[in-house]
Design an enzyme around this catalytic site. Structure first.
Site, PDB file in Angstrom:
ATOM      1  CE  LYS A  93      -7.070   2.727   2.715  1.00 39.64           C
ATOM      2  NZ  LYS A  93      -8.422   2.786   2.100  1.00 39.64           N
ATOM      3  CG  ASP A 108      -7.326   5.144  -2.818  1.00 45.88           C
ATOM      4  OD1 ASP A 108      -6.949   4.636  -3.899  1.00 45.88           O
ATOM      5  OD2 ASP A 108      -8.383   4.811  -2.233  1.00 45.88           O
ATOM      6  CE  LYS A 162     -10.379   6.751  -4.207  1.00 49.28           C
ATOM      7  NZ  LYS A 162     -11.632   6.098  -3.826  1.00 49.28           N
ATOM      8  CG  ASP A 218      -7.352   6.073   1.638  1.00 45.82           C
ATOM      9  OD1 ASP A 218      -8.220   5.905   2.524  1.00 45.82           O
ATOM     10  OD2 ASP A 218      -7.214   5.309   0.664  1.00 45.82           O
ATOM     11  CG  ASP A 273     -10.857   3.229  -5.524  1.00 47.17           C
ATOM     12  OD1 ASP A 273      -9.945   3.545  -4.734  1.00 47.17           O
ATOM     13  OD2 ASP A 273     -11.858   3.940  -5.735  1.00 47.17           O
ATOM     14  CD  GLU A 316      -6.974   1.772  -1.540  1.00 51.86           C
ATOM     15  OE1 GLU A 316      -7.939   1.585  -2.289  1.00 51.86           O
ATOM     16  OE2 GLU A 316      -6.992   2.597  -0.608  1.00 51.86           O
ATOM     17  NE  ARG A 369     -11.889  -3.763   0.267  1.00 54.55           N
ATOM     18  CZ  ARG A 369     -13.163  -3.560  -0.060  1.00 54.55           C
ATOM     19  NH1 ARG A 369     -13.937  -4.589  -0.402  1.00 54.55           N
ATOM     20  NH2 ARG A 369     -13.674  -2.352  -0.054  1.00 54.55           N
TER      21      ARG A 369
END
Ligand code: BES
Ligand code: MN
Ligand code: ZN
Length: 498
Positions: free
Chosen positions: A264, A269, A276, A287, A346, A348, A350
């Protein structure tokens, strides 16, 4: 960037700079160290008594200008009980010894033996690995140096006095490939989002071609052609275009199915439209720790010319709120054909992995696939920062990862998967939704990934707790830990090389 520490390997009789010795409990020295200490007469025993130093693990004794020795300083590092050390113990010990090196020292020599005697060349190299990882700092953006750590000399010459310097040097070249891979991963995680956006990350990954890695970079047009609607949906709110980087190291049998590693790579993010809270949002520059690990691992495998065919693939995006950003309620179509309803923008990671996992599985038919992702806050709630979450559809692979984790200290804890959890991501409008509610949040995230791996033996490592901001250890003081490079290098070395 990373403080340069160049390990050298010298005979027992040759030492320069600050001298570092190990001793077990009750001041138990090995033979070479005993010879050195005996030149000090009673000084060492007196200094030890004055400081109540007995050789306990974690303790140390610092003697400045030791009588009888021509060195500026002698540091004795306690190792505790004198039992045969594992490679993990030795790496830790190398880190602990490095930590005892006074801030001003530019040259030092570690006498590489424990209470029971000399270490083998591989063991000396493990010490050097630990020292090198401990010495790492990320100070690229510091224009002033304040504390001792920051004022360390730019280059440190650290010698290891040992029984067979030439063989130790040779063992070190393998270990240096690993150290460099970890350092590369740490650097990538520590870099801020304004510097390391998807395009720049792809450029840095492309540098692996110097080591013989075949690198391909796919831009958004190429990904659109492939139908990667989930990955592209995440990136569409950013001014920085998404990238998919595929790295291939072909050191194994020609045509043999590869092992595949997927990361990933969310370079920042913000949460997107489901934004967030401000508190700690800066941490979300990390991230992309999964992608960083994959790049670091590919570096290591190529640099040591591992006899394996390995594929590394990283999905690089920035998750931002914007007029063009994806909305909650949107439905995206993945490359696999399955559709996903976006409940929370959020969740994201996956979405990115869904497309990359399917792409790698279809194109390379790997014999195993392992993905790494800072995927969920829920895994931190479950496991804290000591273990990464392990999810797998294959008991053998899970077992191998668990063992490699114990051996390296990068430990994983297996979590469940199952149809009951899978149901939680069924959607009213699409094949699935991208969140399954608060309960079991790390598991429902893993269930979504599993829908994109088919029957291939696969493992998902949720490294949200271990990849960044993890507890400081003997071998890591850095925010970006480079977690996973040592684990997966070990897995490959133990099971997938010809
Ligand atoms: N990148 C985060 C997960 C994360 C949180 C990593 C803290 C490291 C530290 C991920 O994209 C995320 O936001 N996950 C959400 C999922 C939720 C919206 C279903 C989470 O964990 O809250
Ligand atoms: Mn997120
Ligand atoms: Zn994320």
């Amino acid at each position: 960037m990373a403080a340069a520490l160049k390990p050298g390997f010298v005979p027992f009789t040759s030492w320069h700079g600050v001298l570092i010795l190990f001793c077990g409990e009750n001041l138990k020295f090995g033979p070479a160290s005993r010879r050195i200490v005996s030149r000090m007469g009673e000084t060492l025993r007196r200094a030890a008594a004055a400081d109540r130093f007995t050789g306990k693990s974690g303790s140390s004794l610092d003697v400045i200008a030791p009588a009888g020795l021509e060195v500026p300083r002698l540091v004795v590092v306690g190792t505790g009980k004198d039992t045969a050390p594992s490679s993990r113990d030795l790496v830790k010990l190398g880190g602990a010894a490095m930590a005892k090196l006074p801030g001003a020292a530019a040259v030092a020599t570690i006498v590489a033996e424990l209470g029971f005697g000399a270490l083998k060349p591989d063991q000396v190299a493990e010490l050097a690995l630990g020292a090198r990882l401990r010495a790492y700092t990320f100070d690229l953006y510091k224009t002033k140096r304040k504390n001792d750590e920051e004022q360390r000399p730019k280059k440190i010459e650290l010698n290891f006095a040992c029984a067979n310097p030439a063989s130790a040097e040779k063992s070190w070249t393998r270990r240096a490939a690993l150290a460099d891979g970890v350092v590369l991963a740490r650097d990538l995680v520590n870099e801020p989002g304004n510097v390391l956006y998807p395009g720049e990350f792809a450029r840095r990954a492309s540098a692996l071609s110097k080591l013989g890695v075949v690198v391909e970079v796919l831009d958004t047009a190429a990904m659109r052609k492939l139908g990667m609607g989930a990955l592209l949906g995440v990136g569409q709110g950013s001014a920085h275009e998404a990238r998919l980087v595929v790295m291939r190291w072909n050191g194994g049998k020609r045509g043999a199915d590869p092992v595949a590693f997927i990361g990933k790579g969310v370079c920042f993010d913000s949460g997107g439209i489901s934004i967030k809270p401000a508190q700690n949002m800066e941490d979300m520059k990390g991230d992309m720790a999964g992608a960083a690990c994959v790049v670091g691992l590919m570096h290591t495998l190529a640099a040591r010319k591992a006899k394996v065919n390995a594929v590394g693939a990283i999905g690089l995006v920035e998750n931002m709120p914007d007029g063009k950003a994806q909305r909650p309620g949107d439905i995206v179509k993945t490359m696999s054909g399955q559709t996903i309803e976006i409940i929370n923008t959020d969740a994201e990671g996956r979405l990115v992995l869904a497309d990359v996992l399917h792409y790698v599985n279809k194109r390379f038919k790997p014999k195993i696939m392992i993905n790494l992702a800072t995927l969920t806050g829920a895994i931190i709630v479950a496991l804290g920062q000591e273990y990464a979450g392990l999810f797998s559809n294959d008991d053998k692979l899970a077992e191998r990862l668990t063992k490699a984790g114990e051996a390296t200290g990068e430990r994983v804890w297996r979590m469940p998967l199952g149809t009951e959890y899978d149901k939680m991501i069924d959607s009213k409008f699409a094949d699935m939704k991208n969140t399954g509610g608060r309960w079991g949040g790390a598991i429902t995230a893993a269930q979504l990934l599993q829908r994109f791996v088919d029957k291939t033996p696969w493992a998902h490592l949720d490294i949200a707790g271990t990849g960044m901001g993890s507890p400081q250890s003997d071998i890591n003081r850095s925010w970006g830990s480079g977690w996973g490079v040592r684990l997966l290098q070990r897995l490959v070395e133990d099971h997938y090389e010809r």
